[in-house]
Design an enzyme around this catalytic site. Structure first.
Site, PDB file in Angstrom:
ATOM      1  N   GLU A 130       0.872  -1.175   0.000  1.00 55.91           N
ATOM      2  CA  GLU A 130       0.000   0.000   0.000  1.00 55.91           C
ATOM      3  C   GLU A 130       0.908   1.222   0.000  1.00 55.91           C
ATOM      4  O   GLU A 130       1.249   1.777   1.032  1.00 55.91           O
ATOM      5  CB  GLU A 130      -0.934  -0.007   1.208  1.00 55.91           C
ATOM      6  CG  GLU A 130      -1.984   1.079   1.154  1.00 55.91           C
ATOM      7  CD  GLU A 130      -2.828   1.132   2.413  1.00 55.91           C
ATOM      8  OE1 GLU A 130      -3.725   1.997   2.455  1.00 55.91           O
ATOM      9  OE2 GLU A 130      -2.603   0.334   3.329  1.00 55.91           O
ATOM     10  N   ALA A 141      -2.853   8.110   6.913  1.00 54.07           N
ATOM     11  CA  ALA A 141      -1.862   7.953   7.978  1.00 54.07           C
ATOM     12  C   ALA A 141      -0.453   7.738   7.450  1.00 54.07           C
ATOM     13  O   ALA A 141       0.487   7.609   8.229  1.00 54.07           O
ATOM     14  CB  ALA A 141      -2.260   6.783   8.875  1.00 54.07           C
ATOM     15  N   ASN A 221     -12.664   5.876   1.269  1.00 57.58           N
ATOM     16  CA  ASN A 221     -11.635   6.402   2.166  1.00 57.58           C
ATOM     17  C   ASN A 221     -10.379   6.778   1.381  1.00 57.58           C
ATOM     18  O   ASN A 221      -9.977   6.077   0.450  1.00 57.58           O
ATOM     19  CB  ASN A 221     -11.286   5.383   3.253  1.00 57.58           C
ATOM     20  CG  ASN A 221     -12.467   5.074   4.153  1.00 57.58           C
ATOM     21  OD1 ASN A 221     -12.969   3.966   4.205  1.00 57.58           O
ATOM     22  ND2 ASN A 221     -12.932   6.081   4.870  1.00 57.58           N
ATOM     23  N   ARG A 229     -20.783  17.531  -9.923  1.00 53.75           N
ATOM     24  CA  ARG A 229     -20.264  18.048 -11.198  1.00 53.75           C
ATOM     25  C   ARG A 229     -18.868  17.510 -11.524  1.00 53.75           C
ATOM     26  O   ARG A 229     -18.395  17.722 -12.640  1.00 53.75           O
ATOM     27  CB  ARG A 229     -20.218  19.577 -11.166  1.00 53.75           C
ATOM     28  CG  ARG A 229     -21.586  20.243 -11.247  1.00 53.75           C
ATOM     29  CD  ARG A 229     -21.464  21.735 -11.455  1.00 53.75           C
ATOM     30  NE  ARG A 229     -20.742  22.378 -10.358  1.00 53.75           N
ATOM     31  CZ  ARG A 229     -21.325  22.857  -9.262  1.00 53.75           C
ATOM     32  NH1 ARG A 229     -22.637  22.758  -9.119  1.00 53.75           N
ATOM     33  NH2 ARG A 229     -20.606  23.438  -8.323  1.00 53.75           N
ATOM     34  N   HIS A 253     -14.887   3.598   9.431  1.00 57.61           N
ATOM     35  CA  HIS A 253     -14.515   4.031   8.084  1.00 57.61           C
ATOM     36  C   HIS A 253     -15.719   4.283   7.174  1.00 57.61           C
ATOM     37  O   HIS A 253     -15.628   5.095   6.249  1.00 57.61           O
ATOM     38  CB  HIS A 253     -13.596   2.986   7.429  1.00 57.61           C
ATOM     39  CG  HIS A 253     -12.199   3.003   7.964  1.00 57.61           C
ATOM     40  ND1 HIS A 253     -11.856   2.406   9.160  1.00 57.61           N
ATOM     41  CD2 HIS A 253     -11.061   3.546   7.470  1.00 57.61           C
ATOM     42  CE1 HIS A 253     -10.563   2.585   9.379  1.00 57.61           C
ATOM     43  NE2 HIS A 253     -10.057   3.275   8.370  1.00 57.61           N
ATOM     44  N   ASP A 276      -8.308  -3.941   7.142  1.00 59.29           N
ATOM     45  CA  ASP A 276      -7.343  -2.843   7.259  1.00 59.29           C
ATOM     46  C   ASP A 276      -6.886  -2.714   8.703  1.00 59.29           C
ATOM     47  O   ASP A 276      -6.588  -1.618   9.190  1.00 59.29           O
ATOM     48  CB  ASP A 276      -7.937  -1.520   6.753  1.00 59.29           C
ATOM     49  CG  ASP A 276      -6.855  -0.468   6.492  1.00 59.29           C
ATOM     50  OD1 ASP A 276      -5.691  -0.854   6.256  1.00 59.29           O
ATOM     51  OD2 ASP A 276      -7.167   0.740   6.548  1.00 59.29           O
ATOM     52  N   GLY A 312      -6.209   3.062   9.899  1.00 57.19           N
ATOM     53  CA  GLY A 312      -6.519   1.636   9.919  1.00 57.19           C
ATOM     54  C   GLY A 312      -7.508   1.310  11.021  1.00 57.19           C
ATOM     55  O   GLY A 312      -8.190   2.177  11.580  1.00 57.19           O
TER      56      GLY A 312
END
Length: 389
Positions: A130, A141, A221, A229, A253, A276, A312
């Site tokens: 990630e 984070a 998230n 728009r 989350h 997560d 997380g």
């Protein structure tokens, strides 16, 4: 090879099969037969009356657990987390590494690779990187000083270090150089995912069509919200059936209404429940130092002390299944599919994992009242038994 086993008298709960009272025959590490009644001689019988049998859960985004982050864990600590995840019904997972200095990431990759063959725990099905190719404005984070522009050379270093174990990478597809990395990753069998991003829907569409982008990390998230728009990554995630979406449901989350919106918009199989979760899973509340940062854990929340950002989760993926069922009234079979069959499909393992169909690997979890884990089998081997059950 574990002995032939008959799980007797359980409720069988699978996306393709429901039996209020059924038996599951396991031989050679695989599910051989599922029926209302099975007669078999010379097998170990596990009485399971009053218990619910579900496929083992698969977590494709999990950063650590039990006080340890995968980015800092030794091979022995990675293997210990794999064993302890069995008590949460997890039988397969992708250790996930956040954005860190290159040398730290390479060391962490090596430690996961060395732990991957350790017996007695949940299967390490690959690695999930990630970062570090994330947009600073949606870093969450992740520390800004650890973010870098997409680089083919850096990506290839991680590929070599992972020795075939790199299965997923999250990056911001709008960054310069991202499309080349997405193309290379897709060509090499890595699931390329968009996340921590300021991308427009057009950026995403190009990455899908030209690069093979397949997935969106923790949808809603760390991305721009919906706007009437402006079409963004979130617009593309909701409307493009070619994109599956990771979804955290820990009551922090996403709201219940947002979860219901996702369930209405995304096809069955394209919503993948993830935890997560972090070092905070199974750890006491309070301040914890990890990855060069101080976090505050409490009430199921993990917060970066210096910024107040959500960082997380402290919930397991099984906690997410429970919460989803309670808050949205989604059928339990669908909730469990989102945490087992859907991630198996994402990983291309749907014939082997995430199902109780005959021929699949015998990764089975027996649950008691409150969906608490009673026993966990991996490849037909009983690896966890709840002492309090």
């Amino acid at each position: 090879m574990p002995p032939a086993t008959l799980l007797s008298g359980c409720t069988v709960l699978d996306a393709e099969l429901y039996l209020p009272r059924g038996d599951i025959l396991i031989e050679g590490g695989r599910i051989r037969k599922v029926a209302s009644r099975i007669s078999a001689r010379g097998v170990r019988v596990v009485p399971a009356r009053g218990l619910v049998a579900v496929p083992g859960l698969i977590d494709t985004q999990i950063n650590g657990g039990f006080g340890v982050s995968f980015s800092e864990a030794s091979p022995d600590q990675v293997a210990d987390i794999a064993r302890r995840l069995l008590s949460h019904g997890v039988t397969g997972f992708l250790p996930t590494l956040i954005s860190l200095p290159k040398d730290v990431t390479l060391r962490a990759i090596g430690n996961v690779v060395r732990a991957a063959g350790s017996p007695g725990g949940a299967r390490i099905l690959g690695l999930h990187l990630e970062g570090p190719f994330l947009h600073p404005e949606r870093r969450g984070a992740h520390k800004e000083e650890h973010l870098r522009r997409p680089s083919l050379a850096e990506f290839r270093r991680y590929l070599r270090a992972a020795r075939g174990l790199l299965r997923m990478m999250t990056l911001a597809p709008e960054l310069p150089g991202a499309l080349a990395v997405i193309k290379e990753g897709s060509r090499r069998g890595v699931i390329m995912a968009a996340g921590h991003s300021m991308a427009t829907a057009a950026d995403v569409g190009r990455a899908v069509v030209e690069g093979g982008l397949r997935h969106v990390t923790h949808v809603f998230n760390a991305m721009r919200p919906l706007h009437h728009r402006e079409e963004t990554l979130l617009t593309a995630a909701l409307l493009m059936n070619r994109l599956s979406c990771g979804m955290i449901y820990d009551r922090q989350h996403l709201s219940a209404g947002t979860a219901l919106l996702l369930l209405k918009l995304k096809p069955v199989g394209s919503l993948v429940l993830v935890s997560d979760t972090t070092f905070a899973l199974g750890a006491p509340d309070g301040e914890i130092r990890a990855d060069g940062e101080t976090y505050v854990v409490g009430g199921g929340r993990v917060i970066v002390k210096s910024t107040g950002r959500l960082a997380g989760s402290a919930f397991s993926i099984l906690d997410g299944v429970r919460c989803l069922i309670e808050d949205t009234r989604v059928p339990p079979a669908l909730a469990f599919y989102m945490a087992s069959g859907a991630p198996a499909r994402l990983l291309g393992l749907q014939r082997k994992l995430g199902t109780l169909r005959p021929g699949a690997w015998a990764d089975v979890v027996l649950l008691g009242p409150g969906l608490r884990v009673v026993r966990t089998f991996v490849g037909g081997e009983l690896l966890y038994e709840n002492p309090d059950a």
